[in-house]
Design a protein around this motif. Sequence first.
Motif, short mmCIF file in Angstrom:
data_model
loop_
_atom_site.label_atom_id
_atom_site.label_comp_id
_atom_site.label_asym_id
_atom_site.label_seq_id
_atom_site.Cartn_x
_atom_site.Cartn_y
_atom_site.Cartn_z
N GLN A 1 0.83 -1.21 0.00
CA GLN A 1 0.00 0.00 0.00
C GLN A 1 0.86 1.25 0.00
O GLN A 1 0.57 2.22 -0.71
CB GLN A 1 -0.93 0.01 1.21
N ALA A 2 1.94 1.24 0.77
CA ALA A 2 2.84 2.41 0.83
C ALA A 2 3.51 2.64 -0.52
O ALA A 2 3.62 3.78 -0.99
CB ALA A 2 3.89 2.21 1.92
N GLU B 1 3.66 5.82 -5.70
CA GLU B 1 3.55 5.91 -7.16
C GLU B 1 2.35 6.75 -7.59
O GLU B 1 2.14 6.97 -8.78
CB GLU B 1 3.44 4.52 -7.77
N GLY B 2 1.50 7.17 -6.63
CA GLY B 2 0.34 8.00 -6.96
C GLY B 2 -0.91 7.21 -7.27
O GLY B 2 -1.85 7.74 -7.86
N GLY B 3 -0.94 5.93 -6.88
CA GLY B 3 -2.08 5.08 -7.18
C GLY B 3 -3.22 5.22 -6.21
O GLY B 3 -3.04 5.53 -5.04
N SER B 4 -4.43 4.98 -6.71
CA SER B 4 -5.63 4.94 -5.87
C SER B 4 -5.73 3.54 -5.27
O SER B 4 -5.43 2.56 -5.95
CB SER B 4 -6.88 5.21 -6.69
N VAL C 1 -3.86 3.09 -10.87
CA VAL C 1 -3.59 2.08 -9.84
C VAL C 1 -2.17 1.56 -10.05
O VAL C 1 -1.77 1.26 -11.19
CB VAL C 1 -4.60 0.91 -9.93
N ALA C 2 -1.42 1.46 -8.98
CA ALA C 2 -0.07 0.91 -9.03
C ALA C 2 -0.01 -0.30 -8.11
O ALA C 2 -0.59 -0.28 -7.02
CB ALA C 2 0.96 1.95 -8.60
N GLY C 3 0.65 -1.35 -8.54
CA GLY C 3 0.75 -2.55 -7.71
C GLY C 3 1.56 -3.62 -8.39
O GLY C 3 2.20 -3.40 -9.42
N ALA C 4 1.51 -4.81 -7.81
CA ALA C 4 2.24 -5.96 -8.34
C ALA C 4 1.29 -6.87 -9.10
O ALA C 4 0.14 -7.04 -8.71
CB ALA C 4 2.89 -6.73 -7.19
#
Length: 156
Positions: free
Chosen positions: A55-56, A61-64, A77-80
């Motif tokens: 989450q951090a 990265e500026g994701g919701s 959205v930024a993630g894996a």
Amino acid sequence: MARTRGLLGRTTDPTTGRREGGAPAVVAPRSGLGGLREAVSRFSSREEMHCAAEQAESAREGGSPCASLGDRHRVLVAGALRSVTLRPRAGTPALEAEVFDGSGSLSVVWLGRREIAGVEAGRRIKVEGLVSVVDGHAVMYNPRYELLPSAPAPRS
């Protein structure tokens, strides 16, 4: 006040944990379900730490957060990438991926694509597009995407 019979047949006061004569009670080692509970607790706290870190990183990265995505909203959205699969839809190829950001997941579908270089499980990605909620799950079709550098492996 009830007393219980402990190891070696001596009675133990349950409120103080002391045996007759004031000596501390002998505690038997945990076995069976106690050890299982401890292992599950340790696993869940690791999972919680992983989610908090994800989450951090997503926020950086500026994701919701995926947990707060609503229907018909344009978001980033930024993630894996947890999984990447080829699922044909109506006879045409479609590359489907699950993006996990620590708060939840988002399904991303690229219609007409069999593969995209660099889009593979474990890779970090940033996607931007219109979210639709299908059967209670957030889905984004043909998003803009940016592959992010993979995080270094944690040291043991």
